[in-house]
Motif scaffolding. Structure first.
Motif, PDB file in Angstrom:
ATOM      1  N   CYS A 114      42.330  40.343  16.911  1.00 59.66           N
ATOM      2  CA  CYS A 114      40.534  40.505  16.422  1.00 59.66           C
ATOM      3  C   CYS A 114      40.556  39.293  15.666  1.00 59.66           C
ATOM      4  N   THR A 115      41.264  38.762  14.618  1.00 55.43           N
ATOM      5  CA  THR A 115      40.778  37.194  14.194  1.00 55.43           C
ATOM      6  C   THR A 115      40.609  36.156  15.046  1.00 55.43           C
ATOM      7  N   SER A 116      41.362  35.758  16.507  1.00 52.07           N
ATOM      8  CA  SER A 116      41.344  35.027  16.823  1.00 52.07           C
ATOM      9  C   SER A 116      40.345  35.161  18.046  1.00 52.07           C
ATOM     10  N   LEU A 117      40.148  36.341  18.282  1.00 51.63           N
ATOM     11  CA  LEU A 117      39.121  36.560  19.080  1.00 51.63           C
ATOM     12  C   LEU A 117      37.698  36.501  18.290  1.00 51.63           C
ATOM     13  N   TYR A 118      37.595  36.956  16.803  1.00 55.07           N
ATOM     14  CA  TYR A 118      36.478  36.253  15.988  1.00 55.07           C
ATOM     15  C   TYR A 118      36.921  34.730  16.322  1.00 55.07           C
ATOM     16  N   SER A 119      37.460  34.253  15.757  1.00 55.51           N
ATOM     17  CA  SER A 119      37.168  33.490  15.901  1.00 55.51           C
ATOM     18  C   SER A 119      36.734  32.233  17.004  1.00 55.51           C
ATOM     19  N   SER A 120      37.525  32.739  18.713  1.00 53.93           N
ATOM     20  CA  SER A 120      36.792  32.019  19.436  1.00 53.93           C
ATOM     21  C   SER A 120      35.487  32.162  19.786  1.00 53.93           C
ATOM     22  N   TYR A 121      35.111  33.844  19.380  1.00 53.19           N
ATOM     23  CA  TYR A 121      33.686  33.267  19.577  1.00 53.19           C
ATOM     24  C   TYR A 121      32.731  33.071  17.940  1.00 53.19           C
ATOM     25  N   LEU A 122      32.794  31.927  17.174  1.00 48.42           N
ATOM     26  CA  LEU A 122      32.773  31.419  16.227  1.00 48.42           C
ATOM     27  C   LEU A 122      32.091  30.045  17.057  1.00 48.42           C
ATOM     28  N   TRP A 123      33.293  29.223  17.235  1.00 52.23           N
ATOM     29  CA  TRP A 123      33.674  28.275  17.647  1.00 52.23           C
ATOM     30  C   TRP A 123      32.511  27.341  18.681  1.00 52.23           C
ATOM     31  N   PRO A 124      32.457  28.153  19.124  1.00 55.35           N
ATOM     32  CA  PRO A 124      30.942  27.880  20.654  1.00 55.35           C
ATOM     33  C   PRO A 124      29.918  27.389  19.882  1.00 55.35           C
ATOM     34  N   GLY A 125      29.714  28.411  18.280  1.00 53.54           N
ATOM     35  CA  GLY A 125      28.023  27.285  17.872  1.00 53.54           C
ATOM     36  C   GLY A 125      28.409  26.375  17.070  1.00 53.54           C
ATOM     37  N   LEU A 126      29.699  26.906  16.109  1.00 47.67           N
ATOM     38  CA  LEU A 126      30.211  25.572  15.094  1.00 47.67           C
ATOM     39  C   LEU A 126      29.972  24.329  16.332  1.00 47.67           C
ATOM     40  N   ILE A 127      30.920  24.014  17.175  1.00 49.06           N
ATOM     41  CA  ILE A 127      31.207  22.961  18.362  1.00 49.06           C
ATOM     42  C   ILE A 127      29.165  22.193  18.454  1.00 49.06           C
ATOM     43  N   ALA A 128      28.378  23.185  18.638  1.00 44.25           N
ATOM     44  CA  ALA A 128      26.930  23.056  19.055  1.00 44.25           C
ATOM     45  C   ALA A 128      26.023  22.540  17.357  1.00 44.25           C
ATOM     46  N   LEU A 129      26.715  23.261  16.832  1.00 40.32           N
ATOM     47  CA  LEU A 129      26.075  22.570  15.713  1.00 40.32           C
ATOM     48  C   LEU A 129      26.525  20.813  15.506  1.00 40.32           C
ATOM     49  N   SER A 130      27.844  20.355  14.872  1.00 42.45           N
ATOM     50  CA  SER A 130      28.540  19.486  14.916  1.00 42.45           C
ATOM     51  C   SER A 130      27.953  18.585  16.707  1.00 42.45           C
ATOM     52  N   LEU A 131      27.499  19.033  17.355  1.00 44.72           N
ATOM     53  CA  LEU A 131      26.539  18.080  17.978  1.00 44.72           C
ATOM     54  C   LEU A 131      25.872  18.221  17.177  1.00 44.72           C
ATOM     55  N   VAL A 132      24.784  18.059  16.835  1.00 43.31           N
ATOM     56  CA  VAL A 132      23.106  18.362  16.669  1.00 43.31           C
ATOM     57  C   VAL A 132      23.394  17.574  15.568  1.00 43.31           C
ATOM     58  N   LEU A 133      24.509  18.104  14.337  1.00 39.24           N
ATOM     59  CA  LEU A 133      23.979  16.624  13.331  1.00 39.24           C
ATOM     60  C   LEU A 133      24.889  15.513  13.782  1.00 39.24           C
ATOM     61  N   LEU A 134      25.949  15.533  14.493  1.00 37.25           N
ATOM     62  CA  LEU A 134      26.485  13.853  15.225  1.00 37.25           C
ATOM     63  C   LEU A 134      25.043  13.230  15.968  1.00 37.25           C
ATOM     64  N   LYS A 135      24.527  13.755  16.868  1.00 36.13           N
ATOM     65  CA  LYS A 135      23.203  13.179  17.452  1.00 36.13           C
ATOM     66  C   LYS A 135      22.575  13.278  16.319  1.00 36.13           C
ATOM     67  N   LYS A 136      21.976  13.873  14.629  1.00 31.90           N
ATOM     68  CA  LYS A 136      20.772  13.047  13.799  1.00 31.90           C
ATOM     69  C   LYS A 136      21.158  12.319  13.280  1.00 31.90           C
TER      70      LYS A 136
END
Length: 814
Positions: free
Chosen positions: A442-464
């Motif tokens: 459950c922990t690893s599956l929830y983590s795999s759910y969250l990381w795509p959003g966090l990676i997309a957010l990091s791309l926004v910050l790196l771009k800005k």
């Protein structure tokens, strides 16, 4: 508390439809070989295009043959032989209405949200994209494999349904494109009647439409028989369509994902959803509503399932031709065609498999779901191990955003481990083992759910900001801390369900709520970030930024800075500055090419450096290594976030469906199987995007294979014994084009502390060859440069790489 759906009655013993389904109406054992055949040929075409065996210019000839000769002949043949007496016309009306509904939905939404300068053209092309399927090249072999032995008459529906798009919907889309062209004109001299005439002419001159009309006429004139004089000729053309069309589809996919831009992300998600999810659902529902005249429950259900499978067929490559013709959203159409093609394969396979098994035993379904999750986890685990090893060997995990990507891969890895262990623990009466395994899963599956959003957010910050502005540790804590907290809350407050083997419902309704919250958080985070990123091209910005930062180390020497180096003598004498990097001695040019080049003034004269730069000290080599390490691969991360966000939407729909509907039904079960494939098969996506590192895997493998295949031959043969095409290319270039090329792209770059080198980038030569007309496209330009390298006209500064369209440094050999 009982989980919704755990005691739901899946048994429909009194329903003749479900009773009939216990005997499968599809030949599922032939489906996998058919998929393997189709996508194997597509893969061969892709490899041929990627390896420049067939260039894009050459591929156009094959495309013209397929679309203007083979396919029209196939349609003519089947229109003549078609038996209209056995056609179930409500099925055709259902598909027509479904396509019209999707066409209207996409068209209206596009007209609402698009800017006025391209509103109508986008509406036309996007509507065609969502409704025109690859019926003949990819769809027909699948239908033939499934229904040839049970319902062979279903095959002819392909030839009846396809003209719906070609003759009814496509002209409407073309009309929108012509209206946009008319609106963009300053004088607007064309009348509306002329626009309609242009649209009608565009439709009638299409060989596919023309031959359909001729075939229908010949059907009644020739009484469903092709004359023997024409039969062999028509059969020869028609039979050549299948393999050639699939091979061309693979060729047309080369380089399309590289055109993916930030502005296409949201559009791509919506179009892919409309084509692969909305279309099949509407097709199935329309058949269920309109096919009331069918007295056979089994045949009615089979038609409904067939309609669903038909809706999953991916977009046809011809839509890309329309986009090129009207110059409308080529990036969206080509990228969407590739993504929809490869996503359609697992959807078709899972759909056909689910529709073929008996649905009367809920325990059988749960066991099947568990087995699918277990089997996919094993294969995905192997792919993830490979991908993680590649990430560590390439040392990209130390940089952003790869630092977050490796955490996603680790979460996916632990998810697969948890599912494999769960498959054994859940069958034993060991509560502690079940809880511990569930905690890991459950922990690893929830983590795999969250990381795509966090990676997309990091791309926004790196771009800005060109930096995160926050510590990467905050992302890592959020990516693992939130799933751990949610799992802990679930373990403390939830109640274990009895008699369940499904990890998704181990803690019943509380688990569904927790899963929905985590999914919604990640979708909001990732979706908002992807919308923000929908401006410009990641690939272009990354390449320019990284190229400029690296070029700062070896910028072209300005006149006022030349005092830092040894004096440059223009006389070409012994004291002349060395313009050839001495990291590795250059290979001698073949005698026949030297004799040709001696008639012209040599561009460079090799000299000797007083201080030779060693390979470990060469600044140019350091720049190449720096570019490899600093490459953020933002386009790949963007695509990763996009694909995983789509799977998150499916998981959220599954949770909400079961929370608000006590009777899940057939479509829910299919959605549940899709979610299982998406959750435990994430490793395939990760492997496809990051497992085949270009510099660590592909290029060394290609170089080793080249040495293994040609090494002995090159040692046995003298260097002057070159292939004729290589020799003529080298002579032509050195005699007529080399001087101009050196003036245009060759620059002095710093090679060592006191040495310079006249060199150029591989991508610069590729662009120059296309500008001057020596190559028609990128593939031909790379092939031209490869021949120059084989002939000894140019070489890599360290002779480490073959010529390629990349920011690698090459020199001309005098």
């Amino acid at each position: 508390m009982e989980a919704p759906g755990r005691n739901t009655n899946f048994s429909h013993e009194g329903d003749p439809v479900f009773s009939a389904l216990s005997s499968s109406s599809m030949s599922l054992d032939k489906l996998f070989p058919a998929l393997l055949e189709c996508f194997g040929i597509i893969l061969c075409g892709y490899i041929a295009g990627r390896a420049n065996i067939i260039t894009s210019t050459q591929a156009k000839g094959l495309g013209n043959f397929v679309s203007k000769f083979a396919l029209p002949a196939l349609l003519f043949k089947n229109m003549v032989l078609l038996d209209f007496g056995n056609v179930i016309w409500p099925f055709l009306w259902s598909i027509l209405i479904a396509k019209v509904c999707v066409f209207v939905i996409v068209c209206v939404l596009t007209l609402i949200v698009s800017s006025p300068d391209s509103r109508y053209s986008k509406a036309g092309i996007f509507s065609i994209f969502a409704t025109q399927s690859n019926d003949f090249a990819l769809g027909y072999p699948i239908v033939e494999a499934l229904y040839q032995n049970t319902y062979p008459e279903y095959l002819m529906y392909i030839y009846l349904v396809a003209p719906v798009s070609l003759m009814i919907l496509n002209p409407i889309g073309f009309a929108f494109c012509e209206i946009q062209k008319w609106k963009n004109q300053e004088n607007r001299q064309q009348s509306k009647l002329r626009i309609m005439g242009v649209v009608v002419f565009q439709v009638l001159k299409n060989p596919i439409v023309f031959m359909v009309v001729i075939g229908i006429i010949a059907h009644f004139v020739l009484h469903q028989t092709i004359p023997p004089v024409l039969a062999e000729f028509v059969d020869g053309l028609a039979n050549s369509f299948g393999g050639a069309a699939l091979f061309y589809l693979g060729l047309s996919m080369v380089g399309q994902l590289g055109k993916l831009t930030r502005s296409t992300v949201v559009t791509l998600i919506l179009l892919t959803t409309a084509k692969l999810l909305l279309m099949p659902l509407i097709c199935k529902d329309m058949v269920d509503l309109l096919d009331n005249s069918n007295t056979s429950a089994l045949n009615h259900s089979s038609l409904s399932n067939y309609a669903f499978l038909y809706g999953v067929f991916p977009t046809a490559p011809s839509v890309g031709i329309y986009a090129v013709y009207y110059n409308v959203e080529l990036e969206v159409v080509t990228s969407g065609m590739v993504i929809s093609t490869f996503l359609s394969a697992p959807i078709m396979y899972v759909s056909a498999w689910l529709l073929s098994i008996p649905w009367t035993d809920p325990q059988h379904l749960m066991n099947s779901l568990q087995n699918v999750s277990f089997n996919i986890s094993i294969v995905s685990l192997v792919a993830l191990v490979w991908t993680i090893v590649v990430m560590f060997l390439s040392k990209k995990f130390k940089r952003l955003p790869h630092m977050f990507t490796i955490n996603l891969f680790l979460a996916q890895f632990l998810t697969c481990i948890g599912m494999i262990v769960w498959n054994f623990v859940v069958k034993e009466d060991n509560f502690v083992g079940q809880v511990l395994t569930f905690t890991l899963l459950c922990t690893s599956l929830y983590s795999s759910y969250l990381w795509p959003g966090l990676i997309a957010l990091s791309l926004v910050l790196l771009k800005k900001f060109e930096d995160l502005k926050v510590s990467p540790g905050v992302f890592i804590i959020a990516g693992w801390g939130i799933p751990t907290f949610v799992t802990a809350v679930l373990l403390l407050s939830g109640q274990k369900m009895s008699d369940t083997i499904d990890s998704t419902f181990f803690y019943g309704k509380q688990q569904l709520i927790c899963t929905a919250v985590v999914l919604a958080l990640s979708i909001l985070l990732g979706g908002g970030s992807l919308v923000f990123l929908s401006r410009g091209s990641w690939a272009e910005n990354d390449q320019v930024h990284e190229g400029n930062s690296a070029e700062n180390l070896v910028t072209e020497v300005e006149p006022e800075n030349q005092s830092l180096f040894e004096p440059v003598s223009t006389s070409g004498g012994p004291n002349r500055e060395c313009l050839i990097c001495d990291c590795v001695p250059p290979q001698p040019m073949p005698d026949m090419i030297i004799s040709t080049n001696m008639n012209n003034t040599p561009t460079t004269i090799p000299g000797q450096c007083e201080n030779r730069c060693e390979s470990t000290d060469c600044l140019l080599l350091q720049v190449e290594e720096l570019q490899q390490v600093t490459d953020r691969q933002a386009a790949r991360h963007l695509l990763l976030s996009l694909l995983l966000t789509v799977s998150l939407l499916a998981n959220l729909a599954s949770c909400l469906w079961l929370l608000f509907n006590s009777v899940p039904g057939r479509l829910y079960l299919e959605l549940q199987f899709f979610c299982a494939v998406a959750n435990f098969g994430q490793g395939f996506i990760s492997f496809a995007l990051f497992g085949l590192d270009k510099h660590l895997i592909i290029l060394p493998f290609k170089k080793g294979l080249h040495k293994l295949w040609y090494g002995k031959k090159q040692q046995e043969q003298p260097q002057t014994d070159l292939p004729e095409d290589v020799r003529m290319t080298c002579i032509q270039f050195t005699k007529y084009h080399k001087d101009q090329c050196c003036q245009d792209i060759v620059k002095k770059r710093r090679c060592g502390r006191k040495t310079m080198v006249d060199c150029f980038l591989g991508c610069e030569l590729v662009e120059w060859l296309q500008q001057v007309g020596l190559a028609q496209d990128l593939g031909e330009a790379v092939l031209y440069g490869t021949r120059l390298q084989q002939g000894g006209v140019l070489q890599h500064i360290n002779q480490e790489y073959d010529f390629q369209d990349n920011r690698l440094y090459f020199i001309f050999i005098a």
